[in-house]
Design a protein around this motif. Structure first.
Motif, PDB file in Angstrom:
ATOM      1  N   GLN A  10       7.038  28.309  67.060  1.00 52.47           N
ATOM      2  CA  GLN A  10       7.572  28.822  68.285  1.00 52.47           C
ATOM      3  C   GLN A  10       7.717  30.096  68.755  1.00 52.47           C
ATOM      4  N   PRO A  11       7.928  30.292  69.479  1.00 54.47           N
ATOM      5  CA  PRO A  11       7.931  31.903  69.978  1.00 54.47           C
ATOM      6  C   PRO A  11       9.529  31.525  70.876  1.00 54.47           C
ATOM      7  N   GLU A  12      10.072  33.001  70.812  1.00 59.04           N
ATOM      8  CA  GLU A  12      11.598  33.322  71.402  1.00 59.04           C
ATOM      9  C   GLU A  12      11.851  32.683  72.518  1.00 59.04           C
ATOM     10  N   GLN A  13      13.296  32.079  73.244  1.00 58.61           N
ATOM     11  CA  GLN A  13      13.060  31.715  73.940  1.00 58.61           C
ATOM     12  C   GLN A  13      14.335  32.546  74.204  1.00 58.61           C
ATOM     13  N   ILE A  14      13.927  32.696  76.578  1.00 61.59           N
ATOM     14  CA  ILE A  14      15.523  33.192  76.523  1.00 61.59           C
ATOM     15  C   ILE A  14      15.918  32.555  77.996  1.00 61.59           C
ATOM     16  N   SER A  15      17.123  32.395  78.205  1.00 63.28           N
ATOM     17  CA  SER A  15      17.749  31.832  79.019  1.00 63.28           C
ATOM     18  C   SER A  15      17.065  32.207  80.659  1.00 63.28           C
ATOM     19  N   GLU A  16      16.933  31.488  81.367  1.00 59.10           N
ATOM     20  CA  GLU A  16      16.347  31.119  82.806  1.00 59.10           C
ATOM     21  C   GLU A  16      17.347  33.046  83.519  1.00 59.10           C
ATOM     22  N   PRO A  17      16.014  33.785  83.517  1.00 56.32           N
ATOM     23  CA  PRO A  17      16.520  35.012  84.127  1.00 56.32           C
ATOM     24  C   PRO A  17      17.010  34.533  85.600  1.00 56.32           C
ATOM     25  N   LYS A  18      17.886  35.691  86.133  1.00 60.37           N
ATOM     26  CA  LYS A  18      18.441  35.377  87.645  1.00 60.37           C
ATOM     27  C   LYS A  18      17.277  35.116  88.905  1.00 60.37           C
ATOM     28  N   ASP A  19      16.143  35.505  88.334  1.00 63.74           N
ATOM     29  CA  ASP A  19      15.194  35.622  89.456  1.00 63.74           C
ATOM     30  C   ASP A  19      14.538  34.490  89.320  1.00 63.74           C
ATOM     31  N   GLY A  20      14.880  33.676  88.518  1.00 62.76           N
ATOM     32  CA  GLY A  20      13.899  32.916  88.106  1.00 62.76           C
ATOM     33  C   GLY A  20      11.942  33.133  87.539  1.00 62.76           C
ATOM     34  N   GLY A  21      12.561  34.305  87.068  1.00 65.62           N
ATOM     35  CA  GLY A  21      11.936  34.422  86.173  1.00 65.62           C
ATOM     36  C   GLY A  21      10.225  35.039  86.817  1.00 65.62           C
ATOM     37  N   ASP A  22       8.706  34.911  86.319  1.00 66.57           N
ATOM     38  CA  ASP A  22       7.988  34.870  86.861  1.00 66.57           C
ATOM     39  C   ASP A  22       6.972  33.984  87.534  1.00 66.57           C
ATOM     40  N   ASN A  39       8.554  26.479  80.672  1.00 68.95           N
ATOM     41  CA  ASN A  39      10.739  26.967  81.377  1.00 68.95           C
ATOM     42  C   ASN A  39      11.035  26.182  80.629  1.00 68.95           C
ATOM     43  N   GLY A  40      10.349  24.342  80.256  1.00 67.10           N
ATOM     44  CA  GLY A  40      11.763  24.425  79.719  1.00 67.10           C
ATOM     45  C   GLY A  40      11.837  24.405  78.170  1.00 67.10           C
ATOM     46  N   LEU A  41      10.333  24.761  77.768  1.00 65.28           N
ATOM     47  CA  LEU A  41      10.501  25.900  76.830  1.00 65.28           C
ATOM     48  C   LEU A  41      11.626  27.032  76.532  1.00 65.28           C
ATOM     49  N   GLY A  42      11.916  27.620  77.736  1.00 70.04           N
ATOM     50  CA  GLY A  42      12.450  29.030  77.449  1.00 70.04           C
ATOM     51  C   GLY A  42      11.202  29.932  77.668  1.00 70.04           C
ATOM     52  N   ILE A  43      10.219  29.594  78.227  1.00 68.21           N
ATOM     53  CA  ILE A  43       9.450  30.339  78.568  1.00 68.21           C
ATOM     54  C   ILE A  43       9.359  30.939  80.070  1.00 68.21           C
ATOM     55  N   TRP A  44      10.436  32.532  80.213  1.00 65.46           N
ATOM     56  CA  TRP A  44      10.249  32.369  81.682  1.00 65.46           C
ATOM     57  C   TRP A  44       9.382  33.350  82.604  1.00 65.46           C
ATOM     58  N   THR A  45       9.260  34.987  81.761  1.00 63.76           N
ATOM     59  CA  THR A  45       8.213  36.450  81.719  1.00 63.76           C
ATOM     60  C   THR A  45       7.022  36.001  81.008  1.00 63.76           C
ATOM     61  N   TYR A  46       6.512  37.326  82.171  1.00 63.71           N
ATOM     62  CA  TYR A  46       4.748  38.052  81.446  1.00 63.71           C
ATOM     63  C   TYR A  46       4.826  37.627  80.179  1.00 63.71           C
ATOM     64  N   ALA A  47       6.703  39.039  80.336  1.00 63.60           N
ATOM     65  CA  ALA A  47       6.140  39.873  78.624  1.00 63.60           C
ATOM     66  C   ALA A  47       6.542  38.817  77.544  1.00 63.60           C
ATOM     67  N   GLN A  48       7.222  37.839  78.215  1.00 60.97           N
ATOM     68  CA  GLN A  48       7.072  37.128  76.450  1.00 60.97           C
ATOM     69  C   GLN A  48       5.579  35.654  76.177  1.00 60.97           C
ATOM     70  N   ILE A  49       5.368  35.630  76.934  1.00 59.80           N
ATOM     71  CA  ILE A  49       3.642  35.655  76.199  1.00 59.80           C
ATOM     72  C   ILE A  49       2.948  36.746  76.164  1.00 59.80           C
ATOM     73  N   ALA A  50       3.040  37.728  76.740  1.00 59.58           N
ATOM     74  CA  ALA A  50       2.129  39.457  76.247  1.00 59.58           C
ATOM     75  C   ALA A  50       2.671  39.067  75.468  1.00 59.58           C
ATOM     76  N   GLY A  51       3.659  39.454  74.194  1.00 61.29           N
ATOM     77  CA  GLY A  51       4.206  39.188  72.940  1.00 61.29           C
ATOM     78  C   GLY A  51       4.318  38.097  72.142  1.00 61.29           C
ATOM     79  N   TRP A  52       3.316  37.164  72.618  1.00 64.45           N
ATOM     80  CA  TRP A  52       3.225  35.955  71.491  1.00 64.45           C
ATOM     81  C   TRP A  52       2.467  36.632  70.549  1.00 64.45           C
ATOM     82  N   LEU A  53       2.281  36.246  69.296  1.00 63.59           N
ATOM     83  CA  LEU A  53       1.099  36.126  68.450  1.00 63.59           C
ATOM     84  C   LEU A  53       0.166  35.540  67.861  1.00 63.59           C
ATOM     85  N   PRO A  54      -0.411  34.862  67.329  1.00 62.72           N
ATOM     86  CA  PRO A  54      -0.991  33.981  67.024  1.00 62.72           C
ATOM     87  C   PRO A  54      -0.700  32.807  67.042  1.00 62.72           C
ATOM     88  N   GLU A  55      -0.181  32.907  65.874  1.00 65.85           N
ATOM     89  CA  GLU A  55       1.365  31.674  65.370  1.00 65.85           C
ATOM     90  C   GLU A  55       2.213  30.881  66.355  1.00 65.85           C
TER      91      GLU A  55
END
Length: 86
Positions: A10-22, A39-55
């Protein structure tokens, strides 16, 4: 270990950014419903997705029942391009 590989990580989760994310729907293959699920999985930003590894891609594909779709639609590369364009 093989089972973990198949299930992914599971990718790293973050809580909702103040600006609502990307706007994740800017990524081809992510519609409003999928964006909500991410968003429900804690994925809010392009940076998070850009950092995903194959797993991480595998975990998301399994979670959304999207076999191979994240990698096929290049969500990670698209996210990197969106960051670069910002």
């Amino acid at each position: 270990a093989l089972l973990a590989e198949l299930d992914g990580v599971q990718p790293e989760q973050i809580s909702e950014p103040k600006d609502g994310g990307d706007d994740l729907t800017a990524i081809t293959g992510i519609g409003p419903r999928i964006a909500e699920v991410l968003n429900g999985l804690g994925i809010w930003t392009y940076a998070q997705i850009a950092g995903w590894l194959p797993e991480n891609e595998t975990w998301i594909e399994n979670h959304l029942s999207f076999k191979g779709r994240v990698s096929r639609e290049n969500w990670v590369e698209q996210a990197k391009d969106l960051i670069a364009a910002a």
